[in-house]
Design a protein around this motif. Sequence first.
Motif, PDB file in Angstrom:
ATOM      1  N   LEU A 163     -10.335  -3.703   7.115  1.00 62.91           N
ATOM      2  CA  LEU A 163     -10.378  -2.239   7.134  1.00 62.91           C
ATOM      3  C   LEU A 163      -9.312  -1.662   8.041  1.00 62.91           C
ATOM      4  N   SER A 164      -9.122  -2.273   9.215  1.00 63.63           N
ATOM      5  CA  SER A 164      -8.087  -1.711  10.094  1.00 63.63           C
ATOM      6  C   SER A 164      -6.709  -1.937   9.490  1.00 63.63           C
ATOM      7  N   ALA A 165      -6.515  -3.111   8.860  1.00 65.12           N
ATOM      8  CA  ALA A 165      -5.226  -3.361   8.222  1.00 65.12           C
ATOM      9  C   ALA A 165      -4.976  -2.349   7.112  1.00 65.12           C
ATOM     10  N   LEU A 166      -6.012  -2.069   6.314  1.00 62.29           N
ATOM     11  CA  LEU A 166      -5.828  -1.149   5.189  1.00 62.29           C
ATOM     12  C   LEU A 166      -5.635   0.286   5.676  1.00 62.29           C
ATOM     13  N   ALA A 167      -6.335   0.649   6.741  1.00 58.50           N
ATOM     14  CA  ALA A 167      -6.147   1.995   7.296  1.00 58.50           C
ATOM     15  C   ALA A 167      -4.689   2.173   7.711  1.00 58.50           C
ATOM     16  N   LEU A 168      -4.176   1.155   8.397  1.00 60.80           N
ATOM     17  CA  LEU A 168      -2.778   1.197   8.836  1.00 60.80           C
ATOM     18  C   LEU A 168      -1.843   1.240   7.629  1.00 60.80           C
ATOM     19  N   SER A 169      -2.160   0.398   6.655  1.00 58.57           N
ATOM     20  CA  SER A 169      -1.313   0.278   5.485  1.00 58.57           C
ATOM     21  C   SER A 169      -1.271   1.586   4.695  1.00 58.57           C
ATOM     22  N   VAL A 170      -2.433   2.232   4.530  1.00 58.27           N
ATOM     23  CA  VAL A 170      -2.475   3.507   3.809  1.00 58.27           C
ATOM     24  C   VAL A 170      -1.723   4.583   4.589  1.00 58.27           C
ATOM     25  N   ALA A 171      -1.917   4.551   5.913  1.00 56.46           N
ATOM     26  CA  ALA A 171      -1.278   5.564   6.752  1.00 56.46           C
ATOM     27  C   ALA A 171       0.242   5.490   6.646  1.00 56.46           C
ATOM     28  N   ILE A 172       0.764   4.311   6.367  1.00 58.71           N
ATOM     29  CA  ILE A 172       2.222   4.184   6.230  1.00 58.71           C
ATOM     30  C   ILE A 172       2.654   4.291   4.768  1.00 58.71           C
ATOM     31  N   ALA A 173       1.932   3.586   3.887  1.00 61.43           N
ATOM     32  CA  ALA A 173       2.389   3.458   2.498  1.00 61.43           C
ATOM     33  C   ALA A 173       2.360   4.787   1.749  1.00 61.43           C
ATOM     34  N   VAL A 174       1.304   5.577   1.936  1.00 67.28           N
ATOM     35  CA  VAL A 174       1.182   6.807   1.151  1.00 67.28           C
ATOM     36  C   VAL A 174       2.269   7.832   1.512  1.00 67.28           C
ATOM     37  N   PRO A 175       2.456   8.134   2.812  1.00 65.11           N
ATOM     38  CA  PRO A 175       3.572   9.048   3.128  1.00 65.11           C
ATOM     39  C   PRO A 175       4.927   8.494   2.698  1.00 65.11           C
ATOM     40  N   LEU A 176       5.091   7.182   2.859  1.00 61.14           N
ATOM     41  CA  LEU A 176       6.362   6.560   2.477  1.00 61.14           C
ATOM     42  C   LEU A 176       6.590   6.725   0.972  1.00 61.14           C
ATOM     43  N   GLY A 177       5.551   6.478   0.198  1.00 58.37           N
ATOM     44  CA  GLY A 177       5.658   6.611  -1.259  1.00 58.37           C
ATOM     45  C   GLY A 177       5.954   8.043  -1.660  1.00 58.37           C
ATOM     46  N   ILE A 178       5.277   8.994  -1.014  1.00 56.91           N
ATOM     47  CA  ILE A 178       5.503  10.408  -1.344  1.00 56.91           C
ATOM     48  C   ILE A 178       6.932  10.810  -1.006  1.00 56.91           C
ATOM     49  N   LEU A 179       7.372  10.417   0.192  1.00 58.82           N
ATOM     50  CA  LEU A 179       8.738  10.763   0.595  1.00 58.82           C
ATOM     51  C   LEU A 179       9.755  10.141  -0.343  1.00 58.82           C
ATOM     52  N   ALA A 180       9.521   8.872  -0.700  1.00 55.22           N
ATOM     53  CA  ALA A 180      10.470   8.196  -1.583  1.00 55.22           C
ATOM     54  C   ALA A 180      10.534   8.896  -2.932  1.00 55.22           C
ATOM     55  N   ALA A 181       9.377   9.393  -3.401  1.00 56.93           N
ATOM     56  CA  ALA A 181       9.363  10.053  -4.705  1.00 56.93           C
ATOM     57  C   ALA A 181      10.034  11.415  -4.647  1.00 56.93           C
ATOM     58  N   THR A 182       9.855  12.132  -3.541  1.00 57.10           N
ATOM     59  CA  THR A 182      10.437  13.476  -3.479  1.00 57.10           C
ATOM     60  C   THR A 182      11.902  13.437  -3.096  1.00 57.10           C
ATOM     61  N   ARG A 183      12.310  12.374  -2.430  1.00 61.99           N
ATOM     62  CA  ARG A 183      13.732  12.278  -2.052  1.00 61.99           C
ATOM     63  C   ARG A 183      14.336  11.062  -2.725  1.00 61.99           C
ATOM     64  N   GLN A 184      14.286  11.071  -4.050  1.00 66.10           N
ATOM     65  CA  GLN A 184      14.777   9.930  -4.807  1.00 66.10           C
ATOM     66  C   GLN A 184      16.236   9.647  -4.525  1.00 66.10           C
ATOM     67  N   GLY A 185      16.543   8.379  -4.327  1.00 69.77           N
ATOM     68  CA  GLY A 185      17.934   7.980  -4.141  1.00 69.77           C
ATOM     69  C   GLY A 185      18.472   8.196  -2.738  1.00 69.77           C
ATOM     70  N   THR A 186      17.625   8.679  -1.818  1.00 64.73           N
ATOM     71  CA  THR A 186      18.101   8.872  -0.453  1.00 64.73           C
ATOM     72  C   THR A 186      17.732   7.668   0.398  1.00 64.73           C
TER      73      THR A 186
END
Lengths: 341, 554
Positions: free
Chosen positions: A107-130
Amino acid sequence: MTSSRGMIVLKRLAQAIPTLFGVIVVTFILTRALPGDPAAYFAGPAATPESIAQVRAALGLDKPLAAQFLRYVQDLATGDLGQSISTGQTVLSDIVTRLPASLELTLSALALSVAIAVPLGILAATRQGTFIDHLCRVVVTAGVSLPVFFTGLALVYVFYYQLGLAPAPIGRLDFAYISPPPVTGFFVIDALLAGDAETAGAAFGQLVLPAVTLAIFTLAPLARMTRAAMLQVLGSDFIRTARAAGLSRRQVLFSYAFRNALLPVITTFGMVFSFALGANVLVEKVFAWPGIGSYAVEALVVSDYAAVQGFVLVMAILFVVVNLLIDLSYTLIDPRVGFDG
Amino acid sequence: MTAFVDVRDLSVDFKTRNGVVHAVRHVSFTLEKGRTLGIVGESGSGKSVTSYSLMRILDAAGVIAGGGISFDGVDIAQASERTMRDIRGREISMIFQNPRAALNPIRKVGHQIEDVLRQHVQADRSNVREKAIEALRAVRINNPEERYHSYPFELSGGMCQRIVIALALACRPQLLIADEPTTGLDVTTQKAVMDLVAELTRERGMAMILITHDLGLAAAYCDHLIVMKSGEVVETAPALELFRNPQHAYTKRLLRATPHGTGNVRDLLPEDAQPADAPPAPAPAAAVTPLLEVENLVKEYPLKADPTGVFRAVDGISFTVGRGESVGLVGESGCGKSTTSAMIMRLLDPTSGIIRFDGVDVGAVSAGKFASSPYRGRLQMVFQDATDSLNPRFTARRAIADPLLRLGARGDRRSMPRAALDARVAELAELCGLPAHLLDRFPHQLSGGQKARVGIARAIAVSPDLLVLDEPTAALDVSVQAVVLNLLVDLKEKLGMSYLFVSHDLAVVRLLCDRVIVMKGGRIVEEGGCAEVLEAPKQDYTRALIAAIPHPPL
């Protein structure tokens, strides 16, 4: 609406029953089909054929399979998962002590993972190619291609051996501390509940490296799915409508795009969760974490039927529960669920 | 004094992997308050891109490369993103095609309207709900208090478009851009939606830009028209003027290609592309022998809300299609025409009734087993969406050969030799006017018209006796539609097939069919010769359908 949701919950629960029964049957047969004779193991290396036969009779292994199965199901019904022949404890008590360890880590690993992966994924999608998109790609590739035992060992080498920042990888708590009185089974929370900040800090210190190791691994599918789902949703017509209506970027991104992208992300999360819980044996081994994964592997090696069956059963129940929770969160997010399904 | 909307010399470029595409080139027009402008053109003409530039909602790859847009004195091309956000939805609004997809699928429609109202500070927490319901009432939605809680998937296409209009007009903007607002809607719904838009914009003294490929629609609702082709304006004129006296050759071609009340299918083609032969005369109704006989056909679906009740999608219909005859099956969405065609095609099992094909009860064979029936090859279908009905991983050649490989030539179920197969595919391609060099292309490398030809070639590959055509031209541009319709007429003549033409477009049906069957609510309401039904309809419903077709003022 409420009653239809209630019906969905009941239906899903009912669907779990045949699954669980199937799991019981399959694990029973599978453990019997495994090579190795538990009676011989249990009787010890110096045992004579007679004493092995005695042990076999005591374990009930001399009876026909059907009878063994019936007895197994009867025991299950009374909450008796049997006796582990390697630890000497009941399987239930083994699982009760070890499952929280795995859950705390996962659970702690997944909490950490979600906290990083979701913003990272959103940023990557909105700033494609950057830059951030490339970073996302690198993290995802690294996450899936580096095996956990390697990342785990590397982290131990750097943070414990070289820098001395992390405590020794010797399980959930250093020997200098006494385990907190169990409430939730999560050491950090239990210690805090007991008002013992020092033990909580020590337990947290032990948790950091294994959690980070597991987080790096689980980050990849989550980040990739978030990015893909966001890209797909951002390209859809209703986002154009929202933009044409002058909605702020924030609102378009979060209440319109992200909520729609959540569904595949949650599905992935459920899969990653179930997977991480059972498959983090390597992390548990590297950090001497007394979790359920290493327990199962040890039991398997010595043909400890009861322990393996208990493990698989617990995992199956967890899978069912996790999937149920995911289905329920679907009905909360997406009004269409339950109408056509 | 500049005009209310003044677009001068606008150019829009798109950066793509294959270099820069000039989507819009030197487009200029003006529009005053209270006036309506139609931008007419076929796909790829740049009409949508022009309108997106007005709101600056182009994709990331698109940039305004030259010229200027002035809206009510504001320089749109130079305005800050913040200014633009205030303009969008409050000053300029837009409604889109495919209204269901244009709404957030998981948010209540009422809340979506509230989002816009609050964004533009048109309401506060205390009265926002009231105002949203008011906006719904303004677009003539019954029970707005109840509909407020609906999700888009619970509403019909026409209803969704009303919601999109409510959303667009909630903040009382001064300019409304309608981008193909009625594509995919039934003619009667189209009329209702367009009448509503026209009424609301007139009431509020708004300006409107209507973007459409349908000249008839543009003429019916706009004062002034501009015709675009490949990113450029080819003609600008008042609507009536454009129809009476078109100047540009392209406008003339578009006008010709638009089906209207008179003339035959050949009239749709440009004058210089007229085939030598005249279109065949309609088959005399009495002389034909029946090929397909449908008796008392019923399809029931269980109701979700009430498990004991059933919904009758098709409610006991009977009709025949003669050998060499073409019959139109017409009605609005939900009338049961597609269900009927799926049952005749043996893709769906009827609840009861008889489908007799060439004297044999093919309805007795279940849909699952029909694929191996010898009758499979004699009943073929051309699908509505030429793109989605082609396997994206099959080349055109493979797609056309597919039924030959699976069903073989008539009477010979063994696989064809390679050379014979190639020869047959080449023959089919030629028959359907598909150039041989396109045969090795994949669907995404073909244009809409070319894909339609592949779909037709595939359907006729096994020489069927009956071809079911499910709105085969609905997704095509008018000039392409003209060519495809002519192709279908020629093929029928050459191969002696019968057609069952499923459509909601009476103008197209008239060009292609000998007889027409009008369906409503699963039943046949009217049936007869094409000319007879269209010129002297007996039923009110048929009259309403015909009246809803927008007619160019010729």
